[in-house]
Design a protein around this motif. Structure first.
Motif, mmCIF file in Angstrom:
data_model
loop_
_atom_site.group_PDB
_atom_site.id
_atom_site.type_symbol
_atom_site.label_atom_id
_atom_site.label_comp_id
_atom_site.label_asym_id
_atom_site.label_seq_id
_atom_site.Cartn_x
_atom_site.Cartn_y
_atom_site.Cartn_z
ATOM 1 N N MET A 1 1.017 -1.185 0.080
ATOM 2 C CA MET A 1 0.092 -0.095 0.085
ATOM 3 C C MET A 1 1.042 1.224 0.014
ATOM 4 N N CYS A 2 1.983 1.221 0.835
ATOM 5 C CA CYS A 2 2.869 2.108 0.938
ATOM 6 C C CYS A 2 3.462 2.530 -0.354
ATOM 7 N N ALA A 3 3.871 1.605 -0.904
ATOM 8 C CA ALA A 3 4.734 1.617 -2.178
ATOM 9 C C ALA A 3 3.982 2.281 -3.482
ATOM 10 N N VAL A 4 2.461 2.105 -3.329
ATOM 11 C CA VAL A 4 1.718 2.752 -4.510
ATOM 12 C C VAL A 4 0.909 3.875 -4.037
ATOM 13 N N ARG A 5 1.422 4.399 -2.962
ATOM 14 C CA ARG A 5 0.946 5.640 -1.978
ATOM 15 C C ARG A 5 -0.550 5.601 -1.645
ATOM 16 N N VAL A 6 -0.864 4.302 -1.372
ATOM 17 C CA VAL A 6 -2.170 4.150 -0.748
ATOM 18 C C VAL A 6 -2.308 4.643 0.715
ATOM 19 N N PRO A 7 -2.912 5.610 0.988
ATOM 20 C CA PRO A 7 -3.057 6.009 2.359
ATOM 21 C C PRO A 7 -3.351 4.839 3.466
ATOM 22 N N VAL A 8 -2.569 4.889 4.528
ATOM 23 C CA VAL A 8 -2.594 3.694 5.481
ATOM 24 C C VAL A 8 -3.218 4.375 6.691
ATOM 25 N N ASP A 9 -4.141 3.774 7.251
ATOM 26 C CA ASP A 9 -4.784 4.329 8.632
ATOM 27 C C ASP A 9 -4.793 2.942 9.657
ATOM 28 N N LYS A 10 -5.272 3.331 10.799
ATOM 29 C CA LYS A 10 -5.265 2.367 11.678
ATOM 30 C C LYS A 10 -6.103 1.097 11.421
ATOM 31 N N TYR A 11 -7.109 1.357 10.679
ATOM 32 C CA TYR A 11 -7.935 0.475 10.104
ATOM 33 C C TYR A 11 -7.299 -0.822 9.360
ATOM 34 N N SER A 12 -6.727 -0.279 8.382
ATOM 35 C CA SER A 12 -6.020 -1.079 7.268
ATOM 36 C C SER A 12 -4.882 -1.739 8.039
ATOM 37 N N ILE A 13 -4.200 -1.044 9.170
ATOM 38 C CA ILE A 13 -2.984 -1.726 9.758
ATOM 39 C C ILE A 13 -3.474 -2.749 10.499
ATOM 40 N N SER A 14 -4.734 -2.378 11.222
ATOM 41 C CA SER A 14 -5.182 -3.549 12.188
ATOM 42 C C SER A 14 -5.687 -4.633 11.543
ATOM 43 N N ILE A 15 -5.994 -4.558 10.167
ATOM 44 C CA ILE A 15 -6.795 -5.872 9.365
ATOM 45 C C ILE A 15 -5.341 -6.638 9.072
ATOM 46 N N ALA A 16 -4.323 -6.038 8.679
ATOM 47 C CA ALA A 16 -2.974 -6.637 8.185
ATOM 48 C C ALA A 16 -2.420 -7.282 9.390
ATOM 49 N N ILE A 17 -2.628 -6.681 10.682
ATOM 50 C CA ILE A 17 -1.899 -7.323 11.809
ATOM 51 C C ILE A 17 -2.594 -8.354 12.194
ATOM 52 N N LYS A 18 -3.979 -8.513 11.874
ATOM 53 C CA LYS A 18 -4.879 -9.516 12.332
ATOM 54 C C LYS A 18 -4.490 -10.602 11.447
ATOM 55 N N CYS A 19 -4.382 -10.515 10.193
ATOM 56 C CA CYS A 19 -4.075 -11.480 9.288
ATOM 57 C C CYS A 19 -2.846 -12.321 9.671
ATOM 58 N N CYS A 20 -1.561 -11.263 10.002
ATOM 59 C CA CYS A 20 -0.546 -11.894 10.282
ATOM 60 C C CYS A 20 -0.538 -12.832 11.604
ATOM 61 N N CYS A 21 -1.377 -12.343 12.557
ATOM 62 C CA CYS A 21 -1.452 -13.069 13.698
ATOM 63 C C CYS A 21 -2.474 -14.414 13.597
ATOM 64 N N GLN A 22 -3.343 -14.355 12.799
ATOM 65 C CA GLN A 22 -3.869 -15.734 12.562
ATOM 66 C C GLN A 22 -3.423 -16.668 11.871
ATOM 67 N N MET A 23 -2.162 -16.049 10.931
ATOM 68 C CA MET A 23 -1.538 -17.037 10.238
ATOM 69 C C MET A 23 0.010 -17.436 11.170
ATOM 70 N N SER A 24 -0.337 -17.205 12.507
ATOM 71 C CA SER A 24 0.958 -17.461 13.322
ATOM 72 C C SER A 24 2.196 -16.790 12.730
ATOM 73 N N ARG A 25 2.198 -15.545 12.270
ATOM 74 C CA ARG A 25 3.176 -14.506 12.096
ATOM 75 C C ARG A 25 3.175 -13.440 12.928
ATOM 76 N N THR A 26 2.998 -13.464 14.157
ATOM 77 C CA THR A 26 3.064 -12.450 14.964
ATOM 78 C C THR A 26 4.098 -11.557 14.959
ATOM 79 N N ASN A 27 5.067 -11.952 14.642
ATOM 80 C CA ASN A 27 6.293 -11.260 14.442
ATOM 81 C C ASN A 27 6.303 -10.349 13.376
ATOM 82 N N ASP A 28 5.430 -10.773 12.353
ATOM 83 C CA ASP A 28 5.216 -9.686 11.113
ATOM 84 C C ASP A 28 4.119 -8.604 11.637
ATOM 85 N N GLY A 29 3.369 -8.932 12.567
ATOM 86 C CA GLY A 29 2.148 -8.239 13.125
ATOM 87 C C GLY A 29 2.739 -7.158 13.850
#
Length: 153
Positions: free
Chosen positions: A1-29
């Motif tokens: 998202m950042c590479a294509v200059r899409v604004p990042v807000d707390k909702y999009s980050i939260s969704i990405a973090i949740k995806c990481c955590c659900q895939m057992s990739r909490t370090n990425d979160g």
């Protein structure tokens, strides 16, 4: 998202973090959480709950405890019922029943009403560790002192 200059807000980050955590990739979160702070995006309590739950699911209870304490110490967010429940679940998972009960007491002191899920988690853990008398006392507290009706397991 950042590479294509899409604004990042707390909702999009939260969704990405949740995806990481659900895939057992909490370090990425956690890495995404760091990017929140670098971008001046303020995460909310739901984001922190997701990370704590991810750490608990990965059996990284000590790290979850450290994060929980850091959140409180630095006043990054006010813990809610979900956060307390997540920490109690993690503590019980590794048999830290005394600390879990202490957190239950703290939760109640701060005005957050524990529910049957919180009590069941601790009671189950006490029974698993063959502390039947303690489990019975906590059950009686739940039903008679707090007026919380037990559910069916």
């Amino acid at each position: 998202m950042c590479a294509v200059r899409v604004p990042v807000d707390k909702y999009s980050i939260s969704i990405a973090i949740k995806c990481c955590c659900q895939m057992s990739r909490t370090n990425d979160g956690l890495a995404l959480l760091a990017s929140c702070f670098r971008r001046a995006v303020v995460p909310d309590v739901c984001t922190f709950n997701t990370l704590l739950d991810g750490l608990v699911l990965e059996d990284r209870i000590l790290e979850a405890e450290r994060l929980f304490k850091k959140l409180i110490k630095h006043k990054l967010c006010e813990p809610n019922v979900v956060m307390y429940s997540t920490m109690i679940k993690g503590l019980c998972k590794v048999g830290n029943n005394d600390i879990a009960i202490g957190l239950l007491r703290l939760m109640d002191e701060r005005g957050y009403k524990p529910d049957t899920v919180v009590y069941n988690t601790i009671i189950y853990s006490l029974c698993k560790d063959k502390l039947i008398d303690d489990a019975y006392k906590l059950f009686n507290e739940m039903v008679f002192a707090k007026g919380i009706q037990p559910d069916m397991l």
